[in-house]
Design an enzyme around this catalytic site. Structure first.
Site, PDB file in Angstrom:
ATOM      1  N   ASP A   1      12.094  35.009  24.543  1.00  0.00           N
ATOM      2  CA  ASP A   1      13.032  34.634  25.590  1.00  0.00           C
ATOM      3  C   ASP A   1      12.203  34.071  26.750  1.00  0.00           C
ATOM      4  OD1 ASP A   1      15.235  34.198  27.179  1.00  0.00           O
ATOM      5  OD2 ASP A   1      16.146  36.154  26.790  1.00  0.00           O
TER       6      ASP A   1
HETATM    7  C1  NOJ Z   1      17.265  33.396  29.054  1.00  0.00           C
HETATM    8  C2  NOJ Z   1      18.365  33.869  28.163  1.00  0.00           C
HETATM    9  O1  NOJ Z   1      18.277  35.263  27.993  1.00  0.00           O
HETATM   10  C3  NOJ Z   1      18.353  33.186  26.811  1.00  0.00           C
HETATM   11  O2  NOJ Z   1      19.487  33.593  26.092  1.00  0.00           O
HETATM   12  C4  NOJ Z   1      18.292  31.698  26.964  1.00  0.00           C
HETATM   13  O3  NOJ Z   1      18.337  31.060  25.718  1.00  0.00           O
HETATM   14  C5  NOJ Z   1      17.040  31.323  27.742  1.00  0.00           C
HETATM   15  N1  NOJ Z   1      17.075  31.971  29.043  1.00  0.00           N
HETATM   16  C6  NOJ Z   1      16.882  29.829  27.940  1.00  0.00           C
HETATM   17  O4  NOJ Z   1      17.804  29.368  28.862  1.00  0.00           O
END
Ligand code: NOJ
Length: 796
Positions: free
Chosen positions: A275
């Site tokens: 993430d």
């Molecule tokens: C954080 C989020 O938790 C995730 O789901 C997402 O894909 C990424 N940011 C990228 O935006």
């Protein structure tokens, strides 16, 4: 092993006794297993050839994100005709893109209990990603599963049941990948709350680590890993590891979960992607099984500093990490790329992405070549969105007021009926409940939202429909006006000047519950005094129909009010919101949505809570945030069943229709005689785990009849009782293990068939470290909601 045996023996009553010392550390599982390309053999060979051409610096760049036009970017290598990888959010739309569709949210799709809808939703979203030049979609969502009803991102996933979530994720992955786009099933694992999902800094400068989700081995397998196993089996190209810590170590450097469970046990052949900003170390994350660092930062001097990139190159050259580990990471990333044919004429990244995200040059002299802005919306997608949201609408109360019979005077109330006043892409993280006060909720916020190119509001669609019927539409959208001015001003009494004149035949009240990434829900009650609005209107209007948009579960304190004649839960329906709703209100679509979670009677009886407190917020102890999952397997309906469902307002799986259905003739046939308790140890490990886990052991059939006089779709659900069959203490009595959605004409009967796989009839044996069938006979029941059997039988 002795420890595990002691643990198994410590289960008392329903829930396991909890020994915190067992779950605050995670064993190291090293080294990271190599992919063998099972199932993707041809592509694996191509990936190997590609790898052979790369320099070490190119390899580490390929596994480390960089700046570029998309939410995440992997550089291209011109010499090899590789144009790089464009990663975009998210699970219900290509989030930031212009001229793209916004689909119903995961929770809507889950509420449909409809495999075909789930598949098509994935396919169509995938088509839009491909059209915009994005190779990798950051979705679907298997975690959060929805352990706590207050979870801020539950709506991105499909519902608080591992079986439902597993099927939904698998169908979605298939759909996305059939469109030629890589799916990223996220967030692995235990990201069940947003609060303290990332580290913070205390006043004295100490780094306070992310919340540690502490889960026992059995619960981990039977609830939280379960849907990910289905996604891996469906071929998910990528799995995104989560922000939180897990039994003490960060989700993206937990070698037990990444190397041990995901790559070894589940045979995952794709790549683990972090993430955004979830990487807190260099060598340790690489060794623990993380394969792609996002958003990365490939050079020491890159504007986004990174533990990887040039640091990873250095770790190889100084002998800390074998180059073979980096090679495996590259193979895991490139194999799905070749498997999905993304090396062949994949569209260029849409220019609008760059305008939105800003483009930066890579370190390898490669600029992302951008294509024209394309409109990826199609008539087919639009029609699907309208139908999918209508079909998945959950009708929880109807005394007969629905469907509407061409009312001539309609009154619309509440702040969820009209346009979202902050604009079409305002539904982003950071928008608190207050800033989204005025306007309908058609998506939640954060990375899982979408940029609406248009949004049909309920009020707009109702007005259009009313015009056809020559009906009057009066409205008051300001909750404050409704609740402060009170009934007299809204609907005439003898001696007042009134707003709604003449009194309406039907009062449609729109209430809502916002939810967004980054925050957990502060309340399960409808926001902005939604309950007050309903009560005010219902006090004066004896045909009050309530429509709720937003996250579930939502408490419905007015449900038994005699003037509340119907309640519809539309969740986050996407861009066709109003049209979908009008289709349901007027009966063009007979709703067939069923709750993918339980609605409790009040907030007080819901559980478990989000971990949060002033003491934690003010702590200087880096390790203070701990979230022990002491309830084990008892979440959602499993939890409420421990108190005989006395706290339940509307059960899991519940949903009304404009017709009625009956179930009969449950028949079971064994497909394997004398099935062994454990799966065949000699069966290969394929994506999803030991191949034998996926062997169907029984089929159950039942006949379902439409006993009413309009067409409709029934959702029969099969629940199994492993507890009574000898599964260890700590096993919930009834668990969902089959469902179907069947369209039926009035009077029509169809046979539904449920295939029961070995994994779905087994519990996770913590001593054997394997799925084990209980020794006794497994009882099954089939009904239209949790806890209410229409037909019963046993697997014998
Ligand atoms: C954080 C989020 O938790 C995730 O789901 C997402 O894909 C990424 N940011 C990228 O935006």
């Amino acid at each position: 092993m002795a420890l595990l045996a002691a643990l198994a023996a410590s289960f008392v009553g329903g829930v396991a006794a909890w020994d915190p010392s067992l779950y605050t550390s995670s064993p190291a599982v090293l080294p990271s297993p190599n992919t063998t390309g099972i199932g993707w053999e041809e592509a694996f060979a191509k990936a190997k050839d590609f790898l052979a051409e790369l320099t070490l610096e190119e390899k580490t760049a390929l596994v480390t994100g960089t700046t570029g036009p998309c939410a995440g970017n992997i550089i291209g290598i011109e010499r090899l005709n590789f144009t790089g990888l464009c990663l975009q959010d998210g699970p219900l739309a290509i989030r930031q893109a212009t001229y793209a569709s916004v689909f119903p949210a995961g929770v809507n799709a889950g509420a449909s209990f409809d495999r075909e809808l789930l598949y098509k939703r994935g396919l169509y979203i995938g088509e839009e990603f491909k059209g915009k030049g994005s190779e990798i979609m950051l979705g679907p969502v298997a975690g959060p599963l929805g352990r706590t009803p207050w979870g801020g991102r539950n709506w991105e996933g499909f519902g608080a049941d591992p079986y439902l979530s597993g099927i939904a994720n698998a169908e979605t992955v298939r759909g996305i990948q059939d469109a030629g786009v890589q799916a990223t099933t996220k967030h692995y694992i235990g990201n069940e709350q947003e609060t303290q999902r990332n580290p913070s800094t205390a006043d004295d400068g100490t780094t306070i680590e992310s919340v540690s989700t502490n889960i026992d081995d059995r619960t981990m397998h039977e609830l939280y890993v379960f849907p990910f196993a289905d996604a891996v089996r469906a071929g998910s190209a990528s799995i995104m590891c989560s922000y939180n810590r897990l039994n003490g170590s960060y989700g993206c450097q937990n070698s037990k979960m990444l190397n041990g469970v995901l790559k070894e046990e589940l045979g995952f052949q794709g790549y683990v992607m972090s993430d955004w900003g979830a990487v807190h170390s260099g060598v340790a994350t690489i060794e623990s099984g993380l394969d792609m660092n996002m958003p990365g930062g490939i050079g020491f001097t890159n504007s986004t500093p990174s533990f990887w990139g040039a640091n990873a190159t250095a770790a190889v050259t100084n002998g800390t990490i074998p180059e073979s580990r980096i090679d495996d990471m590259v193979l895991r990333i490139m194999t799905p790329y070749f498997h999905l044919g993304q090396d062949k004429s994949f569209p260029l990244v849409d220019k609008s992405s760059a305008d939105i995200n800003g483009v930066a040059k890579s370190n390898f002299g490669y600029d992302f070549e951008l294509g024209p802005i394309v409109d990826v919306r199609t008539e087919e997608h639009t029609q699907f969105i309208r139908e999918a949201a209508a079909n998945s609408t959950v009708l929880v109360k109807n005394t007969g007021s629905l469907p509407l019979k061409k009312p001539k005077n309609i009154a619309v109330f509440g702040n969820d009926a009209g346009d979202f006043v902050a604009g079409l892409y305002s539904l982003t993280a950071g928008f608190s409940a207050d800033t989204v006060e005025q306007g309908t909720l058609a998506s939640g916020g954060g990375s899982g939202t979408g940029r609406f190119s248009y949004l049909v509001t309920p009020l707009e669609a109702i007005k259009a429909k009313a015009k056809e019927d020559g009906a009057l539409v009066q409205f008051i959208l300001d909750n404050e006006v409704i609740t402060t001015d009170g009934i007299d001003t809204i609907i005439p009494t003898e001696d007042t000047m009134d707003t709604i004149v003449p009194p309406a035949d039907v009062c449609l009240v729109f209430i809502k519950s916002w939810a967004t990434e980054g925050y957990d829900r502060a309340t399960l009650e409808p926001q902005h005094n939604g309950t007050g609005v309903v009560n005010t209107v219902a006090a004066a209007c004896n045909n009050t129909i309530v429509i709720h948009n937003g996250a579930g579960p939502v408490i419905l304190p007015f449900a038994s009010h005699p003037n509340v004649t119907a309640i519809l839960l539309s969740h986050f329906p996407g861009q066709e919101s109003g049209n979908s709703l009008v289709d349901v209100l007027y009966g063009a679509v007979n709703p067939s949505g069923h709750l993918p979670y339980t609605i409790p009677k009040s907030e007080d009886v819901a559980s478990p809570r989000i971990v949060n407190s002033t003491a934690l917020v003010e702590t200087t102890d880096p390790n203070a945030w701990q979230d022990p999952f002491t309830e084990g397997l008892f979440i959602d309906y499993r939890y409420y069943a421990l108190q005989n469902n006395s706290a339940v307002a509307y059960p899991f799986g519940f949903g009304l229709s404009y017709t009625s259905f009956a179930l009969a003739d449950l028949a079971v046939s064994a497909l394997v005689s004398n099935a062994s308790a454990l799966p065949d140890a000699s069966a290969p490990i394929v994506p999803g785990g030991n191949k034998d886990l996926w062997t169907p052991l029984y089929t159950a059939t039942a006949s379902v009849t439409n006993t009413g006089d309009v067409a409709g779709a029934a959702v029969p659900q099969l629940y199994v009782n492993l507890a009574a069959a000898g599964a260890p203490a700590g096993t919930p009595a009834w668990q969902l293990r089959g469902f179907d959605r069947v369209d039926l004409a009035p009077g029509e009967t169809k046979t539904v068939e449920f295939e029961l796989l070995r994994r779905d009839l087994s519990f996770w044996d913590v001593e054997a470290q394997q799925w084990r069938l209980p020794s006794g006979t497994i009882d099954v029941q089939v009904g239209f909601q949790y806890g209410k059997a229409e037909v019963t039988g046993s697997l014998a």
